[in-house]
Design a protein around this motif. Structure first.
Motif, PDB file in Angstrom:
ATOM      1  N   SER A   1      10.658  -6.251   7.696  1.00 52.70           N
ATOM      2  CA  SER A   1      10.057  -4.968   8.098  1.00 52.70           C
ATOM      3  C   SER A   1      10.918  -4.165   9.066  1.00 52.70           C
ATOM      4  CB  SER A   1       8.699  -5.216   8.760  1.00 52.70           C
ATOM      5  OG  SER A   1       8.903  -5.798  10.031  1.00 52.70           O
TER       6      SER A   1
ATOM      7  N   VAL B   1       2.384  -0.889  15.438  1.00 50.87           N
ATOM      8  CA  VAL B   1       1.635   0.033  16.304  1.00 50.87           C
ATOM      9  C   VAL B   1       1.310   1.267  15.470  1.00 50.87           C
ATOM     10  CG1 VAL B   1       1.785   1.432  18.409  1.00 50.87           C
ATOM     11  CG2 VAL B   1       2.912  -0.800  18.294  1.00 50.87           C
ATOM     12  N   GLN B   2       0.038   1.604  15.348  1.00 45.99           N
ATOM     13  CA  GLN B   2      -0.320   2.739  14.488  1.00 45.99           C
ATOM     14  C   GLN B   2      -0.850   3.931  15.282  1.00 45.99           C
ATOM     15  OE1 GLN B   2      -2.695   0.441  11.860  1.00 45.99           O
ATOM     16  NE2 GLN B   2      -0.842  -0.650  11.277  1.00 45.99           N
ATOM     17  N   GLU B   3      -0.515   3.957  16.532  1.00 50.19           N
ATOM     18  CA  GLU B   3      -0.945   5.051  17.408  1.00 50.19           C
ATOM     19  C   GLU B   3      -0.369   6.387  16.910  1.00 50.19           C
ATOM     20  OE1 GLU B   3      -2.863   5.594  19.910  1.00 50.19           O
ATOM     21  OE2 GLU B   3      -2.032   7.536  20.468  1.00 50.19           O
ATOM     22  N   THR B   4      -1.205   7.381  16.786  1.00 53.19           N
ATOM     23  CA  THR B   4      -0.747   8.710  16.373  1.00 53.19           C
ATOM     24  C   THR B   4      -1.806   9.752  16.727  1.00 53.19           C
ATOM     25  OG1 THR B   4       0.108  10.029  14.518  1.00 53.19           O
ATOM     26  CG2 THR B   4      -1.694   8.520  13.997  1.00 53.19           C
TER      27      THR B   4
ATOM     28  N   ARG C   1       1.460  15.550  17.732  1.00 58.69           N
ATOM     29  CA  ARG C   1       1.747  14.625  18.841  1.00 58.69           C
ATOM     30  C   ARG C   1       2.861  15.140  19.758  1.00 58.69           C
ATOM     31  NH1 ARG C   1       2.785   8.226  17.779  1.00 58.69           N
ATOM     32  NH2 ARG C   1       2.963   7.573  19.938  1.00 58.69           N
TER      33      ARG C   1
ATOM     34  N   GLY D   1       6.285   7.082   7.910  1.00 59.48           N
ATOM     35  CA  GLY D   1       5.602   6.319   8.965  1.00 59.48           C
ATOM     36  C   GLY D   1       4.420   7.140   9.452  1.00 59.48           C
TER      37      GLY D   1
ATOM     38  N   ALA E   1       1.207   6.593   9.512  1.00 56.55           N
ATOM     39  CA  ALA E   1       0.038   5.916  10.089  1.00 56.55           C
ATOM     40  C   ALA E   1      -1.251   6.462   9.444  1.00 56.55           C
ATOM     41  CB  ALA E   1       0.043   6.031  11.611  1.00 56.55           C
TER      42      ALA E   1
ATOM     43  N   GLU F   1      -0.111  13.207  11.150  1.00 59.77           N
ATOM     44  CA  GLU F   1       1.189  13.902  11.080  1.00 59.77           C
ATOM     45  C   GLU F   1       1.355  14.606   9.721  1.00 59.77           C
ATOM     46  OE1 GLU F   1       4.718  11.797  12.918  1.00 59.77           O
ATOM     47  OE2 GLU F   1       5.212  11.658  10.807  1.00 59.77           O
TER      48      GLU F   1
ATOM     49  N   ASP G   1       3.801   4.865   4.553  1.00 60.19           N
ATOM     50  CA  ASP G   1       3.688   3.891   5.632  1.00 60.19           C
ATOM     51  C   ASP G   1       3.666   2.498   5.011  1.00 60.19           C
ATOM     52  OD1 ASP G   1       2.744   4.273   8.794  1.00 60.19           O
ATOM     53  OD2 ASP G   1       2.293   2.306   7.977  1.00 60.19           O
ATOM     54  N   LEU G   2       3.908   1.523   5.886  1.00 62.46           N
ATOM     55  CA  LEU G   2       3.854   0.124   5.470  1.00 62.46           C
ATOM     56  C   LEU G   2       2.416  -0.384   5.447  1.00 62.46           C
ATOM     57  CD1 LEU G   2       5.912  -2.219   5.036  1.00 62.46           C
ATOM     58  CD2 LEU G   2       5.804  -2.636   7.489  1.00 62.46           C
TER      59      LEU G   2
ATOM     60  N   LEU H   1       5.083   2.426   1.501  1.00 61.60           N
ATOM     61  CA  LEU H   1       6.537   2.347   1.355  1.00 61.60           C
ATOM     62  C   LEU H   1       7.141   1.768   2.627  1.00 61.60           C
ATOM     63  CD1 LEU H   1       9.190   3.153  -0.153  1.00 61.60           C
ATOM     64  CD2 LEU H   1       9.006   5.376   0.941  1.00 61.60           C
ATOM     65  N   ASN H   2       7.912   0.726   2.435  1.00 61.51           N
ATOM     66  CA  ASN H   2       8.662   0.136   3.542  1.00 61.51           C
ATOM     67  C   ASN H   2       9.955   0.938   3.689  1.00 61.51           C
ATOM     68  OD1 ASN H   2      10.212  -1.478   5.218  1.00 61.51           O
ATOM     69  ND2 ASN H   2       9.621  -3.387   4.213  1.00 61.51           N
ATOM     70  N   VAL H   3      10.250   1.432   4.875  1.00 60.91           N
ATOM     71  CA  VAL H   3      11.480   2.254   4.995  1.00 60.91           C
ATOM     72  C   VAL H   3      12.748   1.438   4.780  1.00 60.91           C
ATOM     73  CG1 VAL H   3      10.631   4.178   6.384  1.00 60.91           C
ATOM     74  CG2 VAL H   3      11.501   2.144   7.523  1.00 60.91           C
TER      75      VAL H   3
ATOM     76  N   GLN I   1       8.902  10.172  13.127  1.00 63.41           N
ATOM     77  CA  GLN I   1       8.856   9.948  14.579  1.00 63.41           C
ATOM     78  C   GLN I   1       8.109   8.652  14.901  1.00 63.41           C
ATOM     79  OE1 GLN I   1       7.366  13.526  16.582  1.00 63.41           O
ATOM     80  NE2 GLN I   1       9.445  14.346  16.590  1.00 63.41           N
ATOM     81  N   ASN I   2       8.545   8.021  15.972  1.00 58.85           N
ATOM     82  CA  ASN I   2       7.882   6.818  16.508  1.00 58.85           C
ATOM     83  C   ASN I   2       7.808   5.667  15.520  1.00 58.85           C
ATOM     84  OD1 ASN I   2       7.147   8.003  19.133  1.00 58.85           O
ATOM     85  ND2 ASN I   2       5.962   9.397  17.852  1.00 58.85           N
TER      86      ASN I   2
HETATM   87  C1  LIG Z   1       3.480   4.500  16.044  1.00 56.80           C
HETATM   88  S1  LIG Z   1       3.130   4.881  14.401  1.00 56.80           S
HETATM   89  C2  LIG Z   1       3.807   6.515  14.288  1.00 56.80           C
HETATM   90  C3  LIG Z   1       2.895   7.467  13.573  1.00 56.80           C
HETATM   91  C4  LIG Z   1       3.409   8.917  13.536  1.00 56.80           C
HETATM   92  N1  LIG Z   1       4.670   9.016  12.868  1.00 56.80           N
HETATM   93  C5  LIG Z   1       3.499   9.481  14.926  1.00 56.80           C
HETATM   94  O1  LIG Z   1       4.599   9.703  15.435  1.00 56.80           O
HETATM   95  O2  LIG Z   1       2.451   9.742  15.533  1.00 56.80           O
HETATM   96  C6  LIG Z   1       4.366   3.899  13.536  1.00 56.80           C
HETATM   97  C7  LIG Z   1       4.034   3.680  12.069  1.00 56.80           C
HETATM   98  O3  LIG Z   1       5.185   3.120  11.426  1.00 56.80           O
HETATM   99  C8  LIG Z   1       4.740   2.184  10.468  1.00 56.80           C
HETATM  100  N2  LIG Z   1       5.836   1.262  10.159  1.00 56.80           N
HETATM  101  C9  LIG Z   1       6.334   0.266  10.912  1.00 56.80           C
HETATM  102  N3  LIG Z   1       7.328  -0.366  10.275  1.00 56.80           N
HETATM  103  C10 LIG Z   1       7.457   0.260   9.072  1.00 56.80           C
HETATM  104  C11 LIG Z   1       8.319   0.076   7.957  1.00 56.80           C
HETATM  105  N4  LIG Z   1       9.241  -0.885   7.923  1.00 56.80           N
HETATM  106  N5  LIG Z   1       8.166   0.914   6.910  1.00 56.80           N
HETATM  107  C12 LIG Z   1       7.232   1.890   6.917  1.00 56.80           C
HETATM  108  N6  LIG Z   1       6.388   2.107   7.935  1.00 56.80           N
HETATM  109  C13 LIG Z   1       6.509   1.299   9.006  1.00 56.80           C
HETATM  110  C14 LIG Z   1       3.542   1.510  11.121  1.00 56.80           C
HETATM  111  O4  LIG Z   1       2.686   0.932  10.169  1.00 56.80           O
HETATM  112  C15 LIG Z   1       2.901   2.681  11.868  1.00 56.80           C
HETATM  113  O5  LIG Z   1       1.875   3.272  11.124  1.00 56.80           O
END
Ligand SMILES: C[S@@+](CC[C@H](N)C(=O)[O-])C[C@H]1O[C@@H](n2cnc3c(N)ncnc32)[C@H](O)[C@@H]1O
Length: 287
Positions: free
Chosen positions: A31, A85-88, A92, A123, A125, A129, A156-157, A210-212, A229-230
């Motif tokens: 991941s 972390v799924q904070e959003t 934002r 990503g 969440a 966004e 997102d994952l 989708l996993n980045v 972002q984030n």
């Molecule tokens: C902190 S949230 C950011 C949400 C939004 N982009 C924001 O800035 O408010 C991070 C998100 O990245 C996702 N994430 C983490 N690793 C990932 C990966 N390898 N591929 C895709 N998404 C991933 C998490 O599931 C989470 O929903």
């Protein structure tokens, strides 16, 4: 006093340094998530809770199960939901969204403004966004007197985060700095006090798992805006650079890439031109 349940009394196997290292490697390889040494207790607690739920007694056994076919894939998704972390929230980082709004205004007066715009929240969440991007695109096309023609992808994952995104229902406090006018135009008030993104906007947004780390297999391309972002903050710098290089390939010429301020300082890409605004970290694709 209630007797403790048997599983709560059963001690788990030791989370020794070798086991911790094996988990660090597994999480980072699959991941991108880096678990620093100081977060060992946190990881142990999270994994321990899941082991108890599953009735397992060893971390190594759980690690093996995660690699076993469809059941392992399902369990991996559950684990990711807990460890990421799924904070959003909506808008934002306001300067980044102001940068997108300016870019879309310029698109609205370009020679090919009438084509369908494509935007991507990487990503995403629970979707705030992605819907914020959709709202900006709708507003920009309306202001330019264009028909509404755009699509937003949120990826997102986390499957549970994506389910929430598809619902598009939010507590009022999640709507943040949205003006009353925009809230009324793009959200419907529900009887329980929540707000739901109106269908006109929701139908233009699609949410995909989708996993980045697997961007090479992703079909997305020709993007006018990519917003990420984030997410990269959890990755090592070399991996951030790789993910960003894949995202640049998905931008159309003139397209805008927005990342989090401080997420990739001192980064240059030959095909990108930095946006001259020190409140944001954004680039347009040359050509
Ligand atoms: C902190 S949230 C950011 C949400 C939004 N982009 C924001 O800035 O408010 C991070 C998100 O990245 C996702 N994430 C983490 N690793 C990932 C990966 N390898 N591929 C895709 N998404 C991933 C998490 O599931 C989470 O929903």
């Amino acid at each position: 006093m209630q007797p403790s349940s048997p599983w709560a009394m059963t001690p788990l196997a030791e989370f020794d340094p070798g086991e911790f290292a094996a988990w660090q490697e597994l999480l980072e390889t699959r991941s991108g998530l880096v678990v620093e040494a100081q977060r060992r207790t946190y990881l142990q607690t999270m994994l321990g809770a899941r082991l108890r739920e599953l009735g397992l007694h060893s971390y190594a056994e759980y690690r093996r199960q995660l690699g076993e076919g469809p059941r392992g894939a399902f369990e991996w998704a559950c684990l990711m939901d807990r460890l990421t972390v799924q904070e959003t929230r909506f808008f934002r980082h306001p300067p980044s969204f102001a940068c997108v709004a300016a870019h879309l205004r310029a698109l609205g007066s370009a020679a090919d403004a009438g084509r369908a715009w494509q935007l991507w929240s990487v990503g995403c969440a629970s979707g705030e966004e992605a819907y914020a991007l959709a709202l900006l695109a709708a507003e920009a096309q309306q202001a330019a007197g264009l028909p509404t023609r755009f699509g937003v992808t949120g990826s997102d994952l986390s499957r549970t985060a994506l389910e929430r995104a598809r619902c598009g229902r939010y507590r009022p406090e999640r709507l943040g700095g949205l003006s009353a006018v925009l809230r009324q135009r793009h959200f419907a008030a529900l009887t329980d006090g929540d707000w739901q993104v109106r269908d006109a906007l929701r139908q233009r947004c699609c949410f995909v798992q989708l996993n980045v780390l697997d961007l090479e297999q992703a079909p997305q391309g020709g993007m006018d805006v990519i917003f990420c972002q984030n997410l990269l903050i959890y990755f090592r710098r070399w991996r951030r650079r790789e993910v960003l290089a894949r995202l640049v390939e998905r931008l159309r010429p003139g397209g805008l890439l927005v990342i989090g301020v401080g997420e990739m300082g001192d980064w240059h890409h030959p095909q990108l031109q930095a946006v001259a605004d020190n409140q944001v970290l954004a680039f347009t694709r040359k050509g």
